[in-house]
Design a protein around this motif. Sequence first.
Motif, PDB file in Angstrom:
ATOM      1  N   LEU A 153       1.816   1.587   9.271  1.00  0.00           N
ATOM      2  CA  LEU A 153       3.127   1.992   8.767  1.00  0.00           C
ATOM      3  C   LEU A 153       3.082   2.287   7.269  1.00  0.00           C
ATOM      4  N   PHE A 154       2.423   1.416   6.512  1.00  0.00           N
ATOM      5  CA  PHE A 154       2.363   1.619   5.066  1.00  0.00           C
ATOM      6  C   PHE A 154       1.599   2.896   4.716  1.00  0.00           C
ATOM      7  N   LEU A 155       0.486   3.131   5.388  1.00  0.00           N
ATOM      8  CA  LEU A 155      -0.292   4.342   5.120  1.00  0.00           C
ATOM      9  C   LEU A 155       0.490   5.589   5.523  1.00  0.00           C
ATOM     10  N   ALA A 156       1.167   5.524   6.674  1.00  0.00           N
ATOM     11  CA  ALA A 156       1.995   6.661   7.081  1.00  0.00           C
ATOM     12  C   ALA A 156       3.155   6.864   6.116  1.00  0.00           C
ATOM     13  N   GLY A 157       3.697   5.756   5.591  1.00  0.00           N
ATOM     14  CA  GLY A 157       4.761   5.872   4.599  1.00  0.00           C
ATOM     15  C   GLY A 157       4.281   6.525   3.321  1.00  0.00           C
ATOM     16  N   ILE A 158       3.038   6.239   2.926  1.00  0.00           N
ATOM     17  CA  ILE A 158       2.455   6.873   1.740  1.00  0.00           C
ATOM     18  C   ILE A 158       2.356   8.375   1.942  1.00  0.00           C
ATOM     19  N   LEU A 212      -6.451   8.861   6.800  1.00  0.00           N
ATOM     20  CA  LEU A 212      -6.722  10.208   7.312  1.00  0.00           C
ATOM     21  C   LEU A 212      -5.984  10.442   8.628  1.00  0.00           C
ATOM     22  N   GLY A 213      -5.959   9.410   9.477  1.00  0.00           N
ATOM     23  CA  GLY A 213      -5.218   9.534  10.732  1.00  0.00           C
ATOM     24  C   GLY A 213      -3.739   9.754  10.505  1.00  0.00           C
ATOM     25  N   ALA A 214      -3.180   9.048   9.510  1.00  0.00           N
ATOM     26  CA  ALA A 214      -1.770   9.256   9.187  1.00  0.00           C
ATOM     27  C   ALA A 214      -1.526  10.669   8.693  1.00  0.00           C
ATOM     28  N   GLY A 215      -2.493  11.233   7.952  1.00  0.00           N
ATOM     29  CA  GLY A 215      -2.365  12.609   7.492  1.00  0.00           C
ATOM     30  C   GLY A 215      -2.365  13.608   8.631  1.00  0.00           C
ATOM     31  N   VAL A 216      -3.157  13.327   9.666  1.00  0.00           N
ATOM     32  CA  VAL A 216      -3.198  14.213  10.834  1.00  0.00           C
ATOM     33  C   VAL A 216      -1.884  14.135  11.602  1.00  0.00           C
TER      34      VAL A 216
END
Length: 509
Positions: free
Chosen positions: A281-286, A323-327
């Motif tokens: 969640l935090f990485l996706a929020g970033i 990287l997964g969150a970026g995809v």
Amino acid sequence: MTVTTPRPVSSILGVRGRGARGRPPLARREAALVAVAVLACLGVGIAIVASPLVALLVTVLMALGVAVAVHPPLAAYLLVGLTPLIVGIDRGRVVPLLRPNEVLLALCAGALLVRGVWELRSGARFRPRLGLVAASLVLMAVCNSVLPLLWMGVRHQPISSDDLSYAAVLWKFLGLYAVVRYSVRTEGQAMRCLWIGMTTGGLVAVIAILQSLHLFGIDTLLDTFYASVGDTSVLSFSRGSATLGLAAATGDLMIFNLAIAAGYWNRYGFHPKILAPLAVLFLAGIVSAGEFSTIIGMVVAIVALGILFRRADVPIVLGLLGLGAGVVLAPVVMTRLSGFRGGSLPESWVGRLANLRGYFWPRLLEHDNFLLGVQPSARVPSPDTLALPWIWIESGYIWLFWGGGVPLFAAFVFFVIVTVRRSLALARRPGALGVTATGVFVAVLDVAVLMLFDPHITYRGSADMLFVLLALMAALGRDGGAVGSHPHDRHDCPGVPADPTVSSTEVEP
């Protein structure tokens, strides 16, 4: 047979009779409490007649104030849990002249002040000790308020209400620091603050993700309360400003919480059911914040964690998850990259440089203003040709020289050095102290780097979290005095096993 002497009615009711010195039937303390209660009931009754909604609000605030005075850690829990959700509401929209989080801070500070005065009357002693970290915070506040205002007075420049408002910003954060520092007394309470912060951070991340993808009408909902200075166009971009009202601040908050989660991982091991969803969640929020500076901050945080932990698995896993969150959030990424089409810089970057060159650099270099600053206010009125009424300084280090000159810049450098050294020394300690110091270490490095782009040290929501972490580190460490740690309160991590190496002697100096 035993003869029992009946107790007088006055003793049963807690009422004292007159003694040799002619004391009143009620002790002074009980009489004062009764008087306060009567006045409070009278005030609530009048408010109910005048406005039921105001009466309800006043009643809730009074109840919260009493609860905080009775149980001080509640102040820290409320501030950590509610500030990220209400800090983006514009000043005066709910409460005249103030943001809701400022009202909450004032309420908690007032309740704790009343409790402190009451404890002093009962013979308690309050001996505040100012460590280097806290001293650096006070120094920054002085250099951003007292010095520039005095310099403006010497130059006979008018001091506006905007200058006074900006001069109070760092003092407000210091007030938050003081409230958390005073209210948190045990390691268990600090653990709860960290978990409450991560839980609220996860909720903000969900809102930011939905907003950046324009799902479920979240944009319309945020438009109602969280449009900064009435500019709803910001919320329509593919940037997750969420409840902070500022995408870069949301990204910083996610980075700080990611560092806390990584600190738990390093101390207690990786727990997929708890830490994995939070880290994702935090990485996706970033990524959903849609800010290049935030991505840079994420890289800085991951590298800093690898250096701090002296292990490669943590930064590698976090990097892959990023990287997964970026995809997954490819629409957000592509929208931001579209600004580089045709080999040109994004329009926002061009506008940022134009504003610095046209409105701030000339005044900063004029008459050597960079030595003692121009004014505390970090914005200037915009021309009539622009939609927004203000132009802000979009460079943190330029803001330092603008708002306090060389003294403020030197104070910030001093703050970064002493805080990084302090947190680095404590980050390998067990329990909540090590986790908190990890968050401080990453947060300060992140702010120091991202100040190249914006004044991140004052960003609402994320700066609040930074000062909370600093206060928790001071409460658990020796900086400013340590606090006790009760054995039953030592480990308060939901689902995380206790660290057998922790002892009270490792927390207390």
